[in-house]
Design a protein around this motif. Structure first.
Motif, PDB file in Angstrom:
ATOM      1  N   ASP A  86       0.841  -1.208   0.000  1.00  0.00           N
ATOM      2  CA  ASP A  86       0.000   0.000   0.000  1.00  0.00           C
ATOM      3  C   ASP A  86       0.876   1.259   0.000  1.00  0.00           C
ATOM      4  O   ASP A  86       1.892   1.313   0.688  1.00  0.00           O
ATOM      5  CB  ASP A  86      -0.877   0.055   1.268  1.00  0.00           C
ATOM      6  N   ARG A  87       0.425   2.272  -0.736  1.00  0.00           N
ATOM      7  CA  ARG A  87       1.126   3.551  -0.685  1.00  0.00           C
ATOM      8  C   ARG A  87       0.643   4.359   0.517  1.00  0.00           C
ATOM      9  O   ARG A  87      -0.565   4.512   0.735  1.00  0.00           O
ATOM     10  CB  ARG A  87       0.888   4.352  -1.969  1.00  0.00           C
ATOM     11  N   VAL A  88       1.602   4.850   1.283  1.00  0.00           N
ATOM     12  CA  VAL A  88       1.300   5.644   2.478  1.00  0.00           C
ATOM     13  C   VAL A  88       2.097   6.942   2.391  1.00  0.00           C
ATOM     14  O   VAL A  88       3.297   6.916   2.104  1.00  0.00           O
ATOM     15  CB  VAL A  88       1.666   4.871   3.771  1.00  0.00           C
ATOM     16  N   LEU A  89       1.423   8.051   2.614  1.00  0.00           N
ATOM     17  CA  LEU A  89       2.088   9.361   2.606  1.00  0.00           C
ATOM     18  C   LEU A  89       2.288   9.823   4.049  1.00  0.00           C
ATOM     19  O   LEU A  89       1.329   9.854   4.827  1.00  0.00           O
ATOM     20  CB  LEU A  89       1.217  10.371   1.847  1.00  0.00           C
ATOM     21  N   VAL A  90       3.516  10.167   4.388  1.00  0.00           N
ATOM     22  CA  VAL A  90       3.817  10.641   5.741  1.00  0.00           C
ATOM     23  C   VAL A  90       4.494  12.008   5.661  1.00  0.00           C
ATOM     24  O   VAL A  90       5.667  12.101   5.311  1.00  0.00           O
ATOM     25  CB  VAL A  90       4.728   9.657   6.508  1.00  0.00           C
ATOM     26  N   PRO A  91       3.765  13.064   5.968  1.00  0.00           N
ATOM     27  CA  PRO A  91       4.413  14.375   6.105  1.00  0.00           C
ATOM     28  C   PRO A  91       5.132  14.426   7.460  1.00  0.00           C
ATOM     29  O   PRO A  91       4.511  14.229   8.498  1.00  0.00           O
ATOM     30  CB  PRO A  91       3.238  15.359   6.061  1.00  0.00           C
ATOM     31  N   VAL A  92       6.441  14.669   7.410  1.00  0.00           N
ATOM     32  CA  VAL A  92       7.278  14.596   8.618  1.00  0.00           C
ATOM     33  C   VAL A  92       7.732  15.996   8.993  1.00  0.00           C
ATOM     34  O   VAL A  92       8.373  16.678   8.190  1.00  0.00           O
ATOM     35  CB  VAL A  92       8.518  13.702   8.359  1.00  0.00           C
ATOM     36  N   HIS A 112       5.928   7.204   1.209  1.00  0.00           N
ATOM     37  CA  HIS A 112       6.398   8.449   0.595  1.00  0.00           C
ATOM     38  C   HIS A 112       6.411   9.518   1.677  1.00  0.00           C
ATOM     39  O   HIS A 112       5.420   9.704   2.376  1.00  0.00           O
ATOM     40  CB  HIS A 112       5.464   8.868  -0.546  1.00  0.00           C
ATOM     41  N   VAL A 113       7.552  10.202   1.779  1.00  0.00           N
ATOM     42  CA  VAL A 113       7.714  11.195   2.838  1.00  0.00           C
ATOM     43  C   VAL A 113       7.867  12.578   2.227  1.00  0.00           C
ATOM     44  O   VAL A 113       8.534  12.736   1.209  1.00  0.00           O
ATOM     45  CB  VAL A 113       8.976  10.844   3.670  1.00  0.00           C
ATOM     46  N   ILE A 114       7.214  13.552   2.833  1.00  0.00           N
ATOM     47  CA  ILE A 114       7.581  14.938   2.569  1.00  0.00           C
ATOM     48  C   ILE A 114       8.035  15.513   3.902  1.00  0.00           C
ATOM     49  O   ILE A 114       7.560  15.087   4.964  1.00  0.00           O
ATOM     50  CB  ILE A 114       6.428  15.787   1.958  1.00  0.00           C
ATOM     51  N   GLU A 115       9.014  16.391   3.877  1.00  0.00           N
ATOM     52  CA  GLU A 115       9.575  16.875   5.135  1.00  0.00           C
ATOM     53  C   GLU A 115       9.464  18.387   5.248  1.00  0.00           C
ATOM     54  O   GLU A 115       9.616  19.107   4.254  1.00  0.00           O
ATOM     55  CB  GLU A 115      11.051  16.467   5.266  1.00  0.00           C
ATOM     56  N   ALA A 116       9.197  18.858   6.453  1.00  0.00           N
ATOM     57  CA  ALA A 116       9.230  20.291   6.753  1.00  0.00           C
ATOM     58  C   ALA A 116      10.313  20.500   7.806  1.00  0.00           C
ATOM     59  O   ALA A 116      10.564  19.625   8.639  1.00  0.00           O
ATOM     60  CB  ALA A 116       7.878  20.754   7.288  1.00  0.00           C
ATOM     61  N   GLU A 117      10.942  21.624   7.759  1.00  0.00           N
ATOM     62  CA  GLU A 117      11.990  21.934   8.732  1.00  0.00           C
ATOM     63  C   GLU A 117      11.421  21.869  10.150  1.00  0.00           C
ATOM     64  O   GLU A 117      10.285  22.303  10.385  1.00  0.00           O
ATOM     65  CB  GLU A 117      12.518  23.348   8.443  1.00  0.00           C
ATOM     66  N   TRP A 118      12.219  21.342  11.085  1.00  0.00           N
ATOM     67  CA  TRP A 118      11.745  21.233  12.467  1.00  0.00           C
ATOM     68  C   TRP A 118      11.402  22.634  13.004  1.00  0.00           C
ATOM     69  O   TRP A 118      12.186  23.565  12.859  1.00  0.00           O
ATOM     70  CB  TRP A 118      12.803  20.560  13.350  1.00  0.00           C
ATOM     71  N   GLY A 119      10.214  22.729  13.586  1.00  0.00           N
ATOM     72  CA  GLY A 119       9.747  24.017  14.111  1.00  0.00           C
ATOM     73  C   GLY A 119       8.692  24.642  13.206  1.00  0.00           C
ATOM     74  O   GLY A 119       8.050  25.614  13.594  1.00  0.00           O
ATOM     75  N   THR A 120       8.522  24.061  12.001  1.00  0.00           N
ATOM     76  CA  THR A 120       7.491  24.558  11.078  1.00  0.00           C
ATOM     77  C   THR A 120       6.463  23.453  10.828  1.00  0.00           C
ATOM     78  O   THR A 120       6.653  22.317  11.238  1.00  0.00           O
ATOM     79  CB  THR A 120       8.095  24.968   9.713  1.00  0.00           C
TER      80      THR A 120
END
Lengths: 406, 406
Positions: A86-92, A112-120
């Motif tokens: 299964d495809r799973v999207l994890v915004p980190v 699949h991961v997308i990342e945001a800078e820590w604190g945002t």
């Protein structure tokens, strides 16, 4: 070797959790046991379901406890939803996003991961774009990530997921009860939590709620244990890879069938029920406002002492604040002084923030005026002895002013 | 809807478990929390390891708790040992053998089952023959299966497994502390348990011990969470399919590295430590003898009332006895009368024994003279009112005679 009875030192736990349990929760947990199918026990189970519907702000029938820490709730949700491939999207956007990724990977998902800078946090557009690109079956996201002290707004994400036929899972371990969280109004399919943050209990029980859509998905994967299987029960083509975390079986145990699964952790259930009972009695909006007030007072006091807060303050969680460790101060040494001289625990940080940021909590039973003022007073002393210039009384004064005008 | 504080009715739990917790365990659990890396907490964790070495009769360094019910301990053991495709042999002689099979299947094992009629156990020869045929990597077996009230002798199985390079896992949930169990002397590689049987605590914490051989196998599958991974840490080719039950990570959390995994369920740990402290203080052989004495008294009393015991009495567990429901009595009606009129819970049965056999326990805090005599006295009344001819005082008299001559 000889061992003494349990007699822990008195601590005021002002870190990112666990925090001190409400004494009423500990008293509930000290009640004697009853049998697992005793009408008193099944009655408490039903009441626990109803109380957590109040805490989660949902009408989901399937609202119950997983017997384990908050991480057990996360794994139960993900392993019950996700089939290998299964495809799973994890915004980190912090450490616990990485945990969701890791658990989803172990479930065999194509993550699949997308990342945001820590604190945002992420914009809704960024998440929408990732959904369009990845077309996931499940979107798994942390609500409030204590590692960075910010909370991802989820109020628009549920509709976005529903429109794209995506199941939305949110980890509300660190936020539930102390920050606004609207399971039904926001359209979150599956939410899990733990007791040791804003709910005011000990770690060890994981409340969970499942939307009808999530229930249908999970029940389509149902299998019944060989030891209690009847003739005619059929095996699923995609059975859930865990027995302990098989939410289809856990629903049958909490439901009218009362099909034996684990032996419910009775003392933990007593505690979880009392956590929810106290919160529902206070009122959820009132509890959130209490966390906002004391969290603001702490942040205001820290700023007034000349310290710099970490992270996007527009999205700060009510119950924890990150504060940069001042130059010239040994962060762990100061934490040790807080603990050893004042009996107050404040938190360190993980990963990129380690050694840079302390995390100070005001949550659950410890979201109180006296705990905020004591912590600010002790920290002022520790900073001064560490060589930091602090105006005497500045932190406590600013917090008192804030309380006076609240 | 309004919810009252927890206030369960007084019950004497004389079923197959859970049973009443020792009040000292509940008092330990009511102690306030400390932080998860507080020296007081890590000290309690180390003491808990040492105490359970005493209970398991082992020198295994890796002796700790899994945060969940006894079933969580089983799944942690099996998912950490088994890679998909591994051959696993499960000798099944009751319901909990079926559970081991089921969990091993969900781990992706190629599971081979041999079955013994409920109420009997396997000969060493039968197990040796199955090992020779299947050549398993892991042999998973229940020690005492409460569903049938008999215990499988394991004293020769460890050497058999070692000679065939098989890892031996035993589920001692229902037997540990009340029946002889010698982890090291018998050569059992992995043993798991729960608190709610002979250990006298509530369900919710699963003690586990791992031999050095098992530790090596598990550590060869180690992976470190992305959120706390350092440069240079490499991923395993056969990672453990669960994060929560990854014993390699759980060992790092309990070991000197204290690598963050779950947030330890502090109240459950306080309780688990107290269970072990009380047992080690009593002496393990003495505790086993106490269970033997009261279990024998119960069985003797039941027989003297004219009832027939179920199962191979040579292999009866000390802490639970199966007794055939007399003709003309409604088994569940009689159990309800015991509960509603006398506050005493006795157990029903699963599968082939359902409606045929009651199960009556004498374990943990309830392995006592007064609980045996009260239960026999109440059961005599219930049987008589149900139309069974019972000689007045026969059960209690036989038990008292046994105690007098003990």
């Amino acid at each position: 070797m000889s061992f003494e009875p349990i007699n822990p030192p008195q601590r005021l736990l002002m870190g990112p959790g666990p925090i001190n349990a409400d004494p009423r929760v500990l008293r509930a947990m000290s009640a004697q046991l009853v049998g697992q199918y005793d009408p008193a026990m099944t009655g408490y189970m039903n009441e626990t379901m109803e109380l957590y519907r109040g805490v989660f702000r949902t009408r989901n029938q399937q609202t119950m406890l997983v017997d384990g820490t908050s991480r057990a709730g996360i794994e139960a949700a993900l392993v019950s939803l996700i089939e290998p491939g299964d495809r799973v999207l994890v915004p980190v956007f912090g450490r616990f996003g990485h945990l969701l990724r890791e658990i989803a990977e172990r479930c065999g998902a194509e993550v699949h991961v997308i990342e945001a800078e820590w604190g945002t946090v992420f914009s809704t557009d960024a998440i929408a774009a990732a959904i369009a690109e990845v077309r996931p079956k499940v979107l798994a996201i942390v609500h409030g990530d204590t590692s960075t002290t910010v909370a991802q707004p989820l109020d628009e994400i549920g509709a976005l997921c529903a429109a794209n036929d995506v199941i939305l899972y949110a980890d509300a371990t660190a936020s539930l009860g102390g920050n606004r969280f609207e399971t039904d109004a926001w359209g979150v399919d599956v939410v899990t939590a733990g007791l040791q943050k804003c709910l005011g209990g000990p770690s060890g029980s994981a409340p969970i709620t499942l939307s009808p859509r999530a229930v249908d998905l999970i029940n389509s994967r149902k299998s019944i244990e060989a030891g209690i299987r009847s003739e005619g029960d059929v095996a699923s083509a995609h059975p859930i890879r865990s027995n302990y975390f098989d939410l289809a079986m856990i629903m049958d145990y909490w439901g009218p069938k009362r099909l034996n699964h684990h032996t419910e952790a009775t003392s933990a259930l007593y505690g979880a029920r009392e956590c929810a009972r106290l919160l529902v009695d206070e009122g959820i909006p009132e509890a959130v406002e209490r966390h906002r007030l004391h969290g603001d007072a702490m942040a205001t006091g820290l700023t007034a002492m000349g310290l710099t807060l970490f992270g996007d303050q527009k999205h700060k969680m009510n119950n924890v604040v990150g504060v940069e460790i001042p130059d010239g101060i040994d962060g762990d040494g100061a934490r040790a002084a807080m603990l050893n001289d004042y009996g107050i625990e404040i938190g360190t940080s993980f990963g990129p923030l380690h050694g840079r940021v302390w995390r100070i909590g005001t949550m659950g039973y410890n979201a109180r005026r006296d705990t905020v003022l004591l912590t600010l007073a002790a920290l002022e002393q520790v900073l001064r002895r560490g060589g930091v210039t602090v105006t005497a009384g500045s932190g406590v004064g600013a917090a008192l002013d804030m309380y006076a005008s609240a």
